[in-house]
Motif scaffolding. Structure first.
Motif, PDB file in Angstrom:
ATOM      1  N   THR A  65      23.534 -37.517  68.056  1.00 32.79           N
ATOM      2  CA  THR A  65      24.075 -37.756  66.595  1.00 32.79           C
ATOM      3  C   THR A  65      23.592 -36.735  65.750  1.00 32.79           C
ATOM      4  N   PHE A  66      22.530 -36.262  65.641  1.00 31.20           N
ATOM      5  CA  PHE A  66      22.016 -35.275  65.029  1.00 31.20           C
ATOM      6  C   PHE A  66      22.440 -33.863  64.902  1.00 31.20           C
ATOM      7  N   GLU A  67      22.898 -33.504  66.081  1.00 33.47           N
ATOM      8  CA  GLU A  67      23.519 -32.375  66.232  1.00 33.47           C
ATOM      9  C   GLU A  67      25.082 -32.447  65.879  1.00 33.47           C
ATOM     10  N   GLN A  68      25.849 -33.672  65.908  1.00 33.81           N
ATOM     11  CA  GLN A  68      27.108 -33.765  65.326  1.00 33.81           C
ATOM     12  C   GLN A  68      27.095 -33.812  63.715  1.00 33.81           C
ATOM     13  N   ILE A  69      26.092 -34.231  63.317  1.00 35.70           N
ATOM     14  CA  ILE A  69      25.950 -34.404  61.842  1.00 35.70           C
ATOM     15  C   ILE A  69      25.746 -32.997  61.530  1.00 35.70           C
ATOM     16  N   LYS A  70      24.836 -32.018  61.810  1.00 33.61           N
ATOM     17  CA  LYS A  70      24.699 -30.765  61.482  1.00 33.61           C
ATOM     18  C   LYS A  70      26.163 -29.924  61.549  1.00 33.61           C
ATOM     19  N   LYS A  71      26.881 -30.101  62.901  1.00 31.83           N
ATOM     20  CA  LYS A  71      27.967 -29.321  62.892  1.00 31.83           C
ATOM     21  C   LYS A  71      29.141 -29.687  61.902  1.00 31.83           C
ATOM     22  N   GLN A  72      29.012 -31.128  61.408  1.00 33.64           N
ATOM     23  CA  GLN A  72      29.994 -31.605  60.555  1.00 33.64           C
ATOM     24  C   GLN A  72      29.744 -31.025  59.157  1.00 33.64           C
ATOM     25  N   LEU A  73      28.489 -31.050  58.841  1.00 32.07           N
ATOM     26  CA  LEU A  73      27.999 -30.445  57.557  1.00 32.07           C
ATOM     27  C   LEU A  73      28.399 -28.932  57.487  1.00 32.07           C
ATOM     28  N   ASN A  74      27.986 -28.104  58.461  1.00 37.73           N
ATOM     29  CA  ASN A  74      28.449 -26.798  58.565  1.00 37.73           C
ATOM     30  C   ASN A  74      30.027 -26.391  58.310  1.00 37.73           C
ATOM     31  N   ARG A  75      30.713 -27.336  58.895  1.00 42.26           N
ATOM     32  CA  ARG A  75      32.252 -27.240  58.628  1.00 42.26           C
ATOM     33  C   ARG A  75      32.737 -27.499  57.286  1.00 42.26           C
ATOM     34  N   SER A  76      32.069 -28.207  56.480  1.00 43.25           N
ATOM     35  CA  SER A  76      32.315 -28.637  55.107  1.00 43.25           C
ATOM     36  C   SER A  76      32.539 -27.132  54.481  1.00 43.25           C
ATOM     37  N   VAL A  77      33.421 -26.887  53.683  1.00 42.63           N
ATOM     38  CA  VAL A  77      33.734 -25.845  52.917  1.00 42.63           C
ATOM     39  C   VAL A  77      32.741 -25.688  51.823  1.00 42.63           C
ATOM     40  N   GLU A  78      32.397 -26.834  51.100  1.00 38.54           N
ATOM     41  CA  GLU A  78      31.412 -26.704  50.262  1.00 38.54           C
ATOM     42  C   GLU A  78      30.007 -26.470  50.440  1.00 38.54           C
ATOM     43  N   VAL A  79      29.776 -26.728  51.765  1.00 40.64           N
ATOM     44  CA  VAL A  79      28.247 -26.679  52.106  1.00 40.64           C
ATOM     45  C   VAL A  79      28.080 -25.064  52.473  1.00 40.64           C
ATOM     46  N   ILE A  80      27.108 -24.340  51.874  1.00 45.45           N
ATOM     47  CA  ILE A  80      26.554 -23.035  52.203  1.00 45.45           C
ATOM     48  C   ILE A  80      25.678 -22.782  53.298  1.00 45.45           C
ATOM     49  N   LYS A  81      24.712 -23.771  53.429  1.00 47.50           N
ATOM     50  CA  LYS A  81      23.607 -23.567  54.356  1.00 47.50           C
ATOM     51  C   LYS A  81      22.975 -24.814  54.771  1.00 47.50           C
ATOM     52  N   VAL A  82      22.871 -25.024  56.258  1.00 45.19           N
ATOM     53  CA  VAL A  82      22.263 -26.122  56.516  1.00 45.19           C
ATOM     54  C   VAL A  82      21.035 -25.886  57.354  1.00 45.19           C
ATOM     55  N   MET A  83      19.799 -26.444  56.842  1.00 39.61           N
ATOM     56  CA  MET A  83      18.727 -26.094  57.569  1.00 39.61           C
ATOM     57  C   MET A  83      18.146 -27.427  58.336  1.00 39.61           C
ATOM     58  N   ASP A  84      17.715 -27.303  59.546  1.00 38.50           N
ATOM     59  CA  ASP A  84      17.220 -28.400  60.300  1.00 38.50           C
ATOM     60  C   ASP A  84      15.758 -28.438  60.063  1.00 38.50           C
ATOM     61  N   PHE A  85      14.865 -29.277  59.631  1.00 41.53           N
ATOM     62  CA  PHE A  85      13.510 -29.441  59.345  1.00 41.53           C
ATOM     63  C   PHE A  85      12.712 -29.918  60.804  1.00 41.53           C
ATOM     64  N   THR A  86      13.423 -30.110  61.754  1.00 39.52           N
ATOM     65  CA  THR A  86      13.155 -30.592  62.904  1.00 39.52           C
ATOM     66  C   THR A  86      12.051 -29.532  63.657  1.00 39.52           C
ATOM     67  N   GLY A  87      10.845 -30.033  63.698  1.00 34.53           N
ATOM     68  CA  GLY A  87       9.845 -29.136  64.628  1.00 34.53           C
ATOM     69  C   GLY A  87       9.385 -27.742  63.715  1.00 34.53           C
ATOM     70  N   ILE A  88       9.659 -27.789  62.443  1.00 38.26           N
ATOM     71  CA  ILE A  88       9.176 -26.652  61.878  1.00 38.26           C
ATOM     72  C   ILE A  88       8.163 -27.022  60.694  1.00 38.26           C
ATOM     73  N   PRO A  89       7.242 -26.255  60.271  1.00 37.35           N
ATOM     74  CA  PRO A  89       6.529 -26.766  59.162  1.00 37.35           C
ATOM     75  C   PRO A  89       7.057 -26.886  57.847  1.00 37.35           C
ATOM     76  N   VAL A  90       7.039 -27.818  57.118  1.00 40.85           N
ATOM     77  CA  VAL A  90       7.733 -28.225  55.979  1.00 40.85           C
ATOM     78  C   VAL A  90       6.827 -29.291  55.073  1.00 40.85           C
ATOM     79  N   HIS A  91       7.360 -29.180  54.059  1.00 38.21           N
ATOM     80  CA  HIS A  91       6.518 -29.925  52.895  1.00 38.21           C
ATOM     81  C   HIS A  91       7.476 -30.938  52.368  1.00 38.21           C
ATOM     82  N   LEU A  92       7.430 -32.294  52.567  1.00 39.59           N
ATOM     83  CA  LEU A  92       8.234 -33.222  52.280  1.00 39.59           C
ATOM     84  C   LEU A  92       7.243 -34.235  51.324  1.00 39.59           C
TER      85      LEU A  92
END
Length: 166
Positions: free
Chosen positions: A57-84
């Motif tokens: 499901t997560f992969e599907q969501i990322k693909k669909q977001l990437n297909r959106s014309v208005e979306v410039i960049k999608v960043m997956d925060f899974t498994g990388i150091p982030v500050h939330l």
């Protein structure tokens, strides 16, 4: 099913955010949190999305977001150091003088701020991780049962510069 985080850059135009949220409702994805605001470029919004889903499901969501014309960049925060961090307001009502003293003490110990108070109520602000805010809610529910009100905003996040995320 696990909690996942995505950050994306999208054009700051009317209807873009509605289109992003529509993707989730149209596909019955579980959207837990969504925050959006202007980035360093006012024509671009940074959006942080918290969701629960399996790998497929997560992969599907990322693909669909990437297909959106208005979306410039999608960043997956899974498994990388982030500050939330998540903003939470916690109001405690019906307080005695002893309760108020305890609230001020707890605020210092737990890293929250008392941002407003009166004779029998206090409003605390917490800017911490979602998990720490969950723990605060549990603690305050046990200490002040039936007397708390909670307002939570979604988390915002960015990639860590060093290897230390939180």
């Amino acid at each position: 099913m696990e909690k996942r985080w995505i950050s994306l850059l999208a054009e700051n135009e009317v209807g873009v955010l509605a289109g992003i949220t529509g993707l989730f409702s149209g596909k019955s994805y579980n959207l837990n949190s969504l925050t959006a605001g202007p980035s360093e470029d006012p024509s671009i919004y940074r959006v942080t999305i918290g969701l629960t889903g399996d790998d497929r499901t997560f992969e599907q969501i990322k693909k669909q977001l990437n297909r959106s014309v208005e979306v410039i960049k999608v960043m997956d925060f899974t498994g990388i150091p982030v500050h939330l961090k998540e903003l939470m307001f916690l109001r405690v009502s019906g307080c005695s003088q002893q309760d108020m003293t305890e609230l001020f003490r707890l605020s210092q110990v737990l890293g929250t701020l008392v941002i407003d108070y009166g004779p029998s109520a206090a409003l605390l602000q917490s800017v911490q991780t979602e998990r720490k805010n969950d723990d605060l809610v549990s603690l305050f529910q046990s200490l002040f049962p039936g007397r708390i009100e909670i307002v939570r905003g979604g988390s915002v996040g960015t990639e860590a510069i060093s290897l230390r995320g939180e």
